[in-house]
Design a protein around this motif. Sequence first.
Motif: not given
Length: 129
Positions: A32-33, A35, A79, A110-116, A118
């Motif tokens: 789940d880490c 995107a 990032s 990920d730029k939109t969800d930095p917890a994921k 990409s």
Amino acid sequence: MTTLNFTKTEAPEWLLAMWKEIDDKTFGKGFDCFADDAVCNLGVADWRGREGIRESLREFIDKGMTTHHDVVEYWDGGSLKIFRGLVTMNFDDPAKEPVRPVMTHFFYMDKTDPAKVSRWVGSVGPTEF
């Protein structure tokens, strides 16, 4: 040009959970880490999407080995995260000796969800000469 500052720190739970899923051959929530549209380039692999990454790793690992991933160092640059470690590969074929190659992995967040994650770019080896 881009400049990032890195901090050497303990590996985060999301990374340890992903390695555990691979080592335990469960391939569950540890992925789940990623995107939904993450890309993974491991050596010559070009795997697309979280589910594609999960299934491709399952197929690769299930081809005849059990692994154990060890963290040597982890660097957090915001990032970009960098991981270096060792992986013990025990093969199902008793004629093959276990190997313990070095791993280096780059995780672009990920730029939109930095917890994921990409994009995951990594290398393992060599496993033989």
